[in-house]
Design a protein around this motif. Structure first.
Motif, mmCIF file in Angstrom:
data_model
loop_
_atom_site.group_PDB
_atom_site.id
_atom_site.type_symbol
_atom_site.label_atom_id
_atom_site.label_comp_id
_atom_site.label_asym_id
_atom_site.label_seq_id
_atom_site.Cartn_x
_atom_site.Cartn_y
_atom_site.Cartn_z
ATOM 1 N N GLN A 66 0.793 -1.281 -0.204
ATOM 2 C CA GLN A 66 -0.178 0.080 0.139
ATOM 3 C C GLN A 66 0.733 1.378 -0.026
ATOM 4 O OE1 GLN A 66 -2.093 -1.583 3.235
ATOM 5 N NE2 GLN A 66 -3.909 -1.821 2.372
ATOM 6 N N LEU A 67 1.912 1.330 0.780
ATOM 7 C CA LEU A 67 2.944 2.471 0.632
ATOM 8 C C LEU A 67 3.660 2.598 -0.794
ATOM 9 C CD1 LEU A 67 5.361 1.924 3.794
ATOM 10 C CD2 LEU A 67 3.648 3.771 3.405
ATOM 11 N N HIS A 68 3.871 1.590 -1.556
ATOM 12 C CA HIS A 68 4.111 1.591 -3.049
ATOM 13 C C HIS A 68 3.099 2.141 -3.819
ATOM 14 C CE1 HIS A 68 8.182 -0.222 -3.017
ATOM 15 N NE2 HIS A 68 7.564 -1.157 -2.046
ATOM 16 N N LEU A 69 1.734 2.042 -3.360
ATOM 17 C CA LEU A 69 0.660 2.584 -4.162
ATOM 18 C C LEU A 69 0.208 3.778 -3.764
ATOM 19 C CD1 LEU A 69 -1.444 -0.781 -4.442
ATOM 20 C CD2 LEU A 69 -0.481 0.393 -6.371
ATOM 21 N N LYS A 70 0.809 4.406 -2.645
ATOM 22 C CA LYS A 70 0.653 5.742 -1.936
ATOM 23 C C LYS A 70 -0.723 5.655 -1.414
ATOM 24 C CE LYS A 70 3.521 8.083 -5.316
ATOM 25 N NZ LYS A 70 3.907 9.009 -6.216
ATOM 26 N N GLN A 71 -1.022 4.605 -0.985
ATOM 27 C CA GLN A 71 -2.336 4.515 -0.177
ATOM 28 C C GLN A 71 -1.840 4.425 1.346
ATOM 29 O OE1 GLN A 71 -4.102 0.682 -1.390
ATOM 30 N NE2 GLN A 71 -4.581 1.501 -3.335
ATOM 31 N N TYR A 72 -1.447 5.707 1.939
ATOM 32 C CA TYR A 72 -0.800 5.994 3.080
ATOM 33 C C TYR A 72 -1.670 5.647 4.265
ATOM 34 C CZ TYR A 72 2.548 8.028 -0.068
ATOM 35 O OH TYR A 72 3.307 8.184 -0.943
ATOM 36 N N ASP A 73 -3.075 5.879 4.140
ATOM 37 C CA ASP A 73 -3.839 5.759 5.409
ATOM 38 C C ASP A 73 -4.237 4.301 5.450
ATOM 39 O OD1 ASP A 73 -4.462 8.483 6.443
ATOM 40 O OD2 ASP A 73 -5.837 8.643 4.621
ATOM 41 N N ALA A 74 -4.151 3.563 4.288
ATOM 42 C CA ALA A 74 -4.678 1.935 4.472
ATOM 43 C C ALA A 74 -3.326 1.374 4.821
ATOM 44 C CB ALA A 74 -4.708 1.611 2.889
ATOM 45 N N ALA A 75 -2.134 1.781 4.485
ATOM 46 C CA ALA A 75 -0.818 1.324 4.765
ATOM 47 C C ALA A 75 -0.629 1.355 6.384
ATOM 48 C CB ALA A 75 0.302 1.849 4.157
ATOM 49 N N LEU A 76 -0.758 2.345 7.033
ATOM 50 C CA LEU A 76 -0.856 2.674 8.362
ATOM 51 C C LEU A 76 -2.008 1.795 9.067
ATOM 52 C CD1 LEU A 76 -0.061 4.280 10.732
ATOM 53 C CD2 LEU A 76 -1.839 6.027 10.441
ATOM 54 N N ALA A 77 -3.114 1.569 8.510
ATOM 55 C CA ALA A 77 -4.139 0.731 9.111
ATOM 56 C C ALA A 77 -3.493 -0.779 8.999
ATOM 57 C CB ALA A 77 -5.287 0.831 8.333
ATOM 58 N N SER A 78 -2.842 -0.989 7.930
ATOM 59 C CA SER A 78 -2.285 -2.480 7.935
ATOM 60 C C SER A 78 -1.172 -2.836 8.910
ATOM 61 C CB SER A 78 -2.038 -2.863 6.619
ATOM 62 O OG SER A 78 -2.748 -2.904 5.497
ATOM 63 N N CYS A 79 -0.183 -1.726 9.065
ATOM 64 C CA CYS A 79 0.805 -1.850 9.982
ATOM 65 C C CYS A 79 0.234 -1.714 11.577
ATOM 66 C CB CYS A 79 1.859 -0.808 9.764
ATOM 67 S SG CYS A 79 2.737 -0.915 7.926
ATOM 68 N N ASN A 80 -0.760 -1.121 11.735
ATOM 69 C CA ASN A 80 -1.281 -1.078 12.797
ATOM 70 C C ASN A 80 -1.926 -2.371 13.453
ATOM 71 O OD1 ASN A 80 -0.735 1.602 13.783
ATOM 72 N ND2 ASN A 80 -2.828 2.562 12.917
ATOM 73 N N ARG A 81 -2.554 -3.085 12.537
ATOM 74 C CA ARG A 81 -3.089 -4.234 12.740
ATOM 75 C C ARG A 81 -1.874 -5.176 13.088
ATOM 76 N NH1 ARG A 81 -5.563 -7.480 15.424
ATOM 77 N NH2 ARG A 81 -6.542 -9.553 14.323
ATOM 78 N N ALA A 82 -0.681 -5.285 12.246
ATOM 79 C CA ALA A 82 0.266 -6.058 12.743
ATOM 80 C C ALA A 82 1.016 -5.805 14.027
ATOM 81 C CB ALA A 82 1.534 -5.707 11.316
ATOM 82 N N VAL A 83 1.000 -4.688 14.234
ATOM 83 C CA VAL A 83 1.546 -4.233 15.601
ATOM 84 C C VAL A 83 0.546 -4.704 16.621
ATOM 85 C CG1 VAL A 83 1.717 -2.148 17.200
ATOM 86 C CG2 VAL A 83 2.947 -2.325 14.823
#
Length: 155
Positions: A66-83
């Motif tokens: 998602q970072l590569h696709l510039k979907q930053y909010d979605a990337a943050l949500a994915s990383c938050n779930r991993a955390v």
């Protein structure tokens, strides 16, 4: 030459094993992402997570994609779930920091990087309360000492 019947039986075996399907989708997603096919990779990761929503590493792969696709909010949500799933996973904290950086949330970004470096540990509300009580006790001791010094000097 492969017959349709053998392909059909392979397909049915494939669908009988969710674990095999999960591993296939995870690996396919990684391969596609490494080739720069981010949208297709993202779809593989989404399907893999539907099979195993507790796979922190796939949440991280999805976040990076998602970072590569510039979907930053979605990337943050994915990383938050991993955390949430693995609070000590350094990669999750690093890529969470990258997403926060792109979103302009620099203080949180640096905090994530600190967590990745192990500079801070997650705390529970109980641990925070104990730490606050210790700090309060220490402050009271210093105040008492200062008060006694003042009484001695002026008494």
């Amino acid at each position: 030459m492969v017959s349709i019947n053998s392909q059909s039986s392979s397909a049915s075996r494939f669908h009988q094993s969710p674990d095999h399907e999960y591993r296939f989708l995870r690996q396919q997603g990684e391969t596609l992402a490494n080739l720069g096919h981010y949208l297709q990779a993202l779809e593989c990761f989404r399907q893999a997570l539907a099979l195993r929503p507790d796979a922190a590493d796939v949440w991280i792969f999805q976040g990076v994609t998602q970072l590569h696709l510039k979907q930053y909010d979605a990337a943050l949500a994915s990383c938050n779930r991993a955390v949430e799933l693995e609070p000590r996973n350094r990669e999750a904290w690093i890529f969470r920091g990258v997403a926060l950086n792109y979103l302009g949330l620099y203080d949180e970004c640096y905090s994530s990087y600190d967590r990745a470096l192990g500079k801070t540990e997650p705390t529970s509300p109980k641990a925070e309360l104990v730490e606050a009580l210790r700090a309060g006790r220490s402050l009271l001791r210093r105040l008492k000492s200062t008060f006694e010094e003042l009484l001695t000097a002026h008494g």
